[in-house]
Design a protein around this motif. Sequence first.
Motif, short mmCIF file in Angstrom:
data_model
loop_
_atom_site.label_atom_id
_atom_site.label_comp_id
_atom_site.label_asym_id
_atom_site.label_seq_id
_atom_site.Cartn_x
_atom_site.Cartn_y
_atom_site.Cartn_z
N LEU A 78 10.12 -3.66 18.70
CA LEU A 78 9.43 -2.46 18.23
C LEU A 78 10.10 -2.00 16.95
CD1 LEU A 78 8.90 -0.34 21.47
CD2 LEU A 78 7.39 -2.06 20.46
N ILE A 90 0.81 -3.62 20.73
CA ILE A 90 1.89 -4.20 21.54
C ILE A 90 1.36 -5.27 22.48
CG2 ILE A 90 3.61 -3.68 23.32
CD1 ILE A 90 3.86 -0.88 22.00
N HIS A 108 6.03 -5.68 16.93
CA HIS A 108 5.11 -4.57 16.72
C HIS A 108 5.70 -3.66 15.65
CE1 HIS A 108 2.75 -0.92 17.32
NE2 HIS A 108 3.88 -0.27 17.49
#
Length: 345
Positions: free
Chosen positions: A286, A250, A259
């Motif tokens: 994410l 990250i 990520h």
Amino acid sequence: MKAVLFEKFQEAPKLMTVDDPTPEPHGVVLKVAATGVCRSDWHGWMGHDSDIDLPHVPGHELAGVVEAVGKDVKNWKVGDKVTVPFICGCGSCSECHSGNQQVCLHQEQPGFTHWGSFAEYVPIHQTDLNLVALPETMDYATAASLGCRFATSFRAVIDQGRVSAGQWVAVHGCGGVGLSAVMIAAAAGANVIGVDLDPAKLAMAKNLGAVALLNGREADVPAAIQEITKGGAHVSLDALGHPVTMTNSILCLRPRGKHVQVGLMLGDHAAPAIPMPKIVGQEIELLGSHGMQAHRYGAMLDMVASGRLDPARLVGQQISLTEAPQALMEMDKFQSVGATVITRF
């Protein structure tokens, strides 16, 4: 049949003789020709997976030949050479109907929800949806890796990370999944940075197309990647599944980077601290990535057939079923370069 079975979590598995499986009406039984030893199998043996009922036979990345066919199967016959995604869809839920069998609401996984492929034979369910035909020219050891590590990496890099030519891609952890990701991202035209603690694995990453290498013991990984890329990676993958590699992945990203969490975070690592100020302040995405649908294998196999991808290069040690218990128990302590595959039964 012979099978590797454990009756208690974290207790040494044993090679035993058990009953041969029979196919469900919608399923087949495969004669296993090769099956990988994966860190996910180790997690299962440790007791980190709630789907496992004891006693249990592990093994989920496999290739083989159809041995017996259920009465309702339409698309497969005895003798077909096949592999299978490690996540098998039910075919009836909303996710399966949308083509997302990898997150099926009622998924089954050989080696987790039912007995797996550390055996001479393995049952596979809903096979008209889940089986994948293999090229006759592909050897079984290579094909076994497609069901988990290589296919998982393909989806993580291509479908989830949406990697494109010229981007910087960081791969944290150069085991089977990570080395697959290095090869696939390089084939997509990305500039790949391989990160690991093992110089041999880093050397393999370079051979597979990485343009930069970082030893995690010797470098401040996020700072080094920021410097190499002049601002951070566009896409970064945690291919191991550890709080350190996740955090590094990250933190090494440029603003609005992606990520992709590929390595499983289970047991003591199931709820890691996440650097939320970076995620919010720089609009970091994410993304999880968990397997790949059978219908997406065609794109991957086409790249193999054209020579742009060569998963055979990722096959490491080939062992016998007798050696599998020791290899499974040591999975978290040491991993050889490339995928360990059981090819002798």
